[in-house]
Design a protein around this motif. Structure first.
Motif, PDB file in Angstrom:
ATOM      1  N   LEU A  22       0.831  -1.203   0.000  1.00 38.39           N
ATOM      2  CA  LEU A  22       0.000   0.000   0.000  1.00 38.39           C
ATOM      3  C   LEU A  22       0.870   1.259   0.000  1.00 38.39           C
ATOM      4  CD1 LEU A  22      -3.008   1.031   0.272  1.00 38.39           C
ATOM      5  CD2 LEU A  22      -2.491   1.314   2.709  1.00 38.39           C
ATOM      6  N   LYS A  23       0.608   2.126  -0.961  1.00 36.37           N
ATOM      7  CA  LYS A  23       1.331   3.391  -1.066  1.00 36.37           C
ATOM      8  C   LYS A  23       0.337   4.539  -1.096  1.00 36.37           C
ATOM      9  CE  LYS A  23       5.209   1.410  -3.675  1.00 36.37           C
ATOM     10  NZ  LYS A  23       5.990   1.478  -4.932  1.00 36.37           N
ATOM     11  N   LEU A  24       0.887   5.741  -1.048  1.00 35.41           N
ATOM     12  CA  LEU A  24       0.016   6.920  -1.068  1.00 35.41           C
ATOM     13  C   LEU A  24      -0.840   6.965  -2.322  1.00 35.41           C
ATOM     14  CD1 LEU A  24       2.426   9.658   0.311  1.00 35.41           C
ATOM     15  CD2 LEU A  24       0.397   8.743   1.444  1.00 35.41           C
ATOM     16  N   ASP A  25      -0.279   6.556  -3.442  1.00 32.66           N
ATOM     17  CA  ASP A  25      -1.062   6.639  -4.667  1.00 32.66           C
ATOM     18  C   ASP A  25      -2.205   5.638  -4.680  1.00 32.66           C
ATOM     19  OD1 ASP A  25      -1.396   8.150  -7.059  1.00 32.66           O
ATOM     20  OD2 ASP A  25      -0.849   6.363  -8.196  1.00 32.66           O
TER      21      ASP A  25
ATOM     22  N   GLN B 124      11.644  11.224  -6.643  1.00 31.42           N
ATOM     23  CA  GLN B 124      10.979  11.087  -5.346  1.00 31.42           C
ATOM     24  C   GLN B 124       9.726  11.956  -5.274  1.00 31.42           C
ATOM     25  OE1 GLN B 124      14.227  12.091  -2.710  1.00 31.42           O
ATOM     26  NE2 GLN B 124      14.985   9.980  -2.614  1.00 31.42           N
ATOM     27  N   ALA B 125       9.808  13.155  -5.843  1.00 29.77           N
ATOM     28  CA  ALA B 125       8.641  14.042  -5.855  1.00 29.77           C
ATOM     29  C   ALA B 125       7.510  13.441  -6.678  1.00 29.77           C
ATOM     30  CB  ALA B 125       9.033  15.411  -6.418  1.00 29.77           C
ATOM     31  N   ALA B 126       7.844  12.850  -7.813  1.00 28.18           N
ATOM     32  CA  ALA B 126       6.832  12.227  -8.666  1.00 28.18           C
ATOM     33  C   ALA B 126       6.192  11.037  -7.972  1.00 28.18           C
ATOM     34  CB  ALA B 126       7.460  11.800  -9.994  1.00 28.18           C
ATOM     35  N   GLU B 127       6.999  10.259  -7.250  1.00 22.91           N
ATOM     36  CA  GLU B 127       6.477   9.108  -6.509  1.00 22.91           C
ATOM     37  C   GLU B 127       5.466   9.568  -5.468  1.00 22.91           C
ATOM     38  OE1 GLU B 127       6.019   5.192  -4.957  1.00 22.91           O
ATOM     39  OE2 GLU B 127       6.985   5.859  -6.818  1.00 22.91           O
ATOM     40  N   ALA B 128       5.815  10.613  -4.718  1.00 16.92           N
ATOM     41  CA  ALA B 128       4.904  11.132  -3.695  1.00 16.92           C
ATOM     42  C   ALA B 128       3.653  11.738  -4.309  1.00 16.92           C
ATOM     43  CB  ALA B 128       5.625  12.178  -2.841  1.00 16.92           C
ATOM     44  N   ALA B 129       3.804  12.312  -5.494  1.00 18.21           N
ATOM     45  CA  ALA B 129       2.689  12.992  -6.152  1.00 18.21           C
ATOM     46  C   ALA B 129       1.770  12.039  -6.900  1.00 18.21           C
ATOM     47  CB  ALA B 129       3.226  14.037  -7.124  1.00 18.21           C
ATOM     48  N   GLY B 130       2.244  10.818  -7.160  1.00 17.77           N
ATOM     49  CA  GLY B 130       1.441   9.879  -7.928  1.00 17.77           C
ATOM     50  C   GLY B 130       1.469  10.153  -9.413  1.00 17.77           C
ATOM     51  N   GLU B 131       2.547  10.789  -9.892  1.00 16.51           N
ATOM     52  CA  GLU B 131       2.712  11.035 -11.329  1.00 16.51           C
ATOM     53  C   GLU B 131       3.913  10.227 -11.820  1.00 16.51           C
ATOM     54  OE1 GLU B 131       0.815  15.367 -12.162  1.00 16.51           O
ATOM     55  OE2 GLU B 131       2.881  15.410 -11.418  1.00 16.51           O
TER      56      GLU B 131
END
Length: 492
Positions: free
Chosen positions: A85-88, A400-407
């Motif tokens: 389970l991740k933020l996205d 890392q920013a893209a991973e957190a943003a879901g992009e």
């Protein structure tokens, strides 16, 4: 729509519908969900059996609760594997809830989803983003809205009391994404270089940013021959947009974000023609500028202690008696000469002068976004942007920013050897190289206009638009890049 973080227990919440997240490996209902099932006379267990609901990510099931229940319907939302389970995952679950609530005409919704990454604040932000982004509907150009006026009025995030700041962050980011969506989706007779500059001025006025719009004469004085060469065929004046956010006190870092701003791209004399040319979709060739202005709107509200410059060289690429010819030579503002062997490779010409301008500001890092090459779509498809950078640290920050943003983005090779394909016999280099590795040679072209500043290029030609419902995006403009840029700036 109002989104609230509340501490009301799952068993006590009342409203139109309850959305409950279930993992894939769940064999028996447990805890509060099991008690809720008993309260609703085994309704949850029955719908699981009837629909063969397995909790697979992206799956859902709906059941009506009878007997005068204070909850009218229950949504079961599949979350996939608990261990991954991740933020996205919760962001996408929030999007599923929003779509189901609209379809089932539920005005008030309670959401019971787990915490991802052991981070309640980030989880709340992700869910709120998913709900809002999936609820977005662009009806500006329709005589009658398709949704007939129905909208979800309130979404309660259960068990997350005290996370109002996270919801506020989500609201700011979604406002930026939706601005980018509106800019990219609007036709070229609505969004022009002029109206793009007016949008920047409006953002500055509403949020206290500094704004500078350079006109053609200003760009001529700065020697922006590459940008102006592209602009010379259009009847509309070019606009060089420079928005600046400055925090109170001394900024920790100074950053520049540059977005390609071709409000329409005909291809010039190398006109886009024939099947697959997609000339009718070239209103979206300012997706980089849309993301840049969307990020400006969000960052101005979030107020990080980082100075950020938002830049776009906005113009059209048109055909007229003044048009740039294949074979013409342009001189950019850093003195480099460019043989234009393809007028449809115009975005990199506008970015060239924008990169030179940005580096002169003395920033610590530069990121540009552009719907630059079809080659990147061939390489990565429609959902993944290409990340090009000679700087490992900056590339890692953006990943890392893209991973957190879901992009989604993927770092591409920066193969210096391929620059051989851009060499010109009569100028410093050409604006296009061989067919193979076209997205790489495009990035290598841009590198010629950055001397020392850490720099990264994002080719967003694929994910800037979608033709189908996908994650948090509905068909149309996605606003891709805004969330990644905001996360990047906030991480500095």
């Amino acid at each position: 729509m109002e989104i609230r973080a509340i501490d009301t227990p799952l068993l006590d919440w009342t409203g139109d519908c309850l959305a409950i997240g279930l993992f894939e490996e769940t064999e028996e209902l447990q805890g509060d969900v099991a008690q809720l099932n008993e309260k609703f006379a085994d309704a949850l267990k029955e719908i699981i059996e009837e629909t063969e609901f397995k909790g697979k990510e992206g799956s859902s099931a709906v059941t009506r609760i009878g007997g005068g229940s204070p909850v009218r319907k229950v949504f079961l939302i599949g979350l996939g594997n608990q261990e991954t389970l991740k933020l996205d995952n919760v962001r996408r679950a929030g999007a599923t809830v929003a779509r189901l609530a609209k379809k089932e005409k539920c005005k008030t919704v309670g959401v019971n989803l787990p915490t991802a990454n052991n981070d309640p604040a980030a989880t709340v932000q992700a869910i709120a983003e998913g709900v809002q982004l999936a609820s977005y509907q662009d009806n500006r150009f329709k005589s009658e809205p398709e949704d007939k006026g129905f909208c979800v009025e309130r979404v309660d995030l259960l068990g997350f009391a005290g996370q109002e700041a996270a919801i506020a962050r989500a609201n700011s980011i979604c406002a930026g994404v939706n601005l980018a969506r509106e800019l990219v989706a609007a036709p070229a007779n609505e969004v022009t270089p002029i109206t793009l500059a007016e949008t920047a001025q409006k953002i500055a006025q509403e949020h206290g940013l500094q704004v500078e719009i350079l006109e053609r004469e200003d760009c001529e004085k700065l020697g922006m021959g590459a940008f102006l060469g592209v602009a010379q065929a259009s009847d509309l004046p070019p606009k060089f947009i420079h928005l600046t956010y400055k925090p109170e006190g001394t900024p920790k870092r100074k950053l520049a974000i540059i977005g390609k701003g071709l409000t329409f791209d005909s291809g010039g004399l190398n006109i886009k023609a024939g099947p697959g040319s997609s000339i009718e979709m070239m209103k979206m060739d300012m997706g980089g500028a849309g993301a840049t202005l969307g990020a400006a709107k969000a960052i101005a509200q979030l107020k990080p202690d980082v100075e950020v410059h938002f830049i776009s060289a906005a113009t059209e690429n048109m055909i007229s008696g003044r048009a740039l010819h294949p074979g013409d030579i342009l001189k950019a503002s850093n003195g480099k000469t460019i043989e234009v062997n393809n007028t449809d490779a115009e975005g990199r010409l506008t970015l060239a002068d924008a990169l030179v301008f940005a580096e002169k500001l003395g920033v610590d890092a530069i990121v540009d976004l552009a719907t630059l090459t079809g080659a990147c779509i061939i390489a990565l498809g429609d959902e993944i942007a290409g990340l090009f950078s000679p700087d490992d640290k900056l590339a890692q920050q953006l990943a890392q920013a893209a991973e957190a943003a879901g992009e989604k983005l993927w770092r591409m090779p920066f193969e210096e050897k391929y620059f051989e394909g851009l060499k010109s016999g009569i100028a410093d280099f050409k604006n296009t190289g061989p067919r193979g590795g076209g997205s790489i040679t495009a990035a290598l072209f841009l590198k010629q206009f950055v001397k020392e500043t850490p720099w990264a290029h994002l080719d967003i030609a694929g994910p800037v638009w979608t033709d189908k419902e996908n994650g948090c995006n509905n068909p149309g403009a996605t606003g891709y890049g805004v969330r990644t840029l905001v996360h990047w700036v906030l991480s500095q």
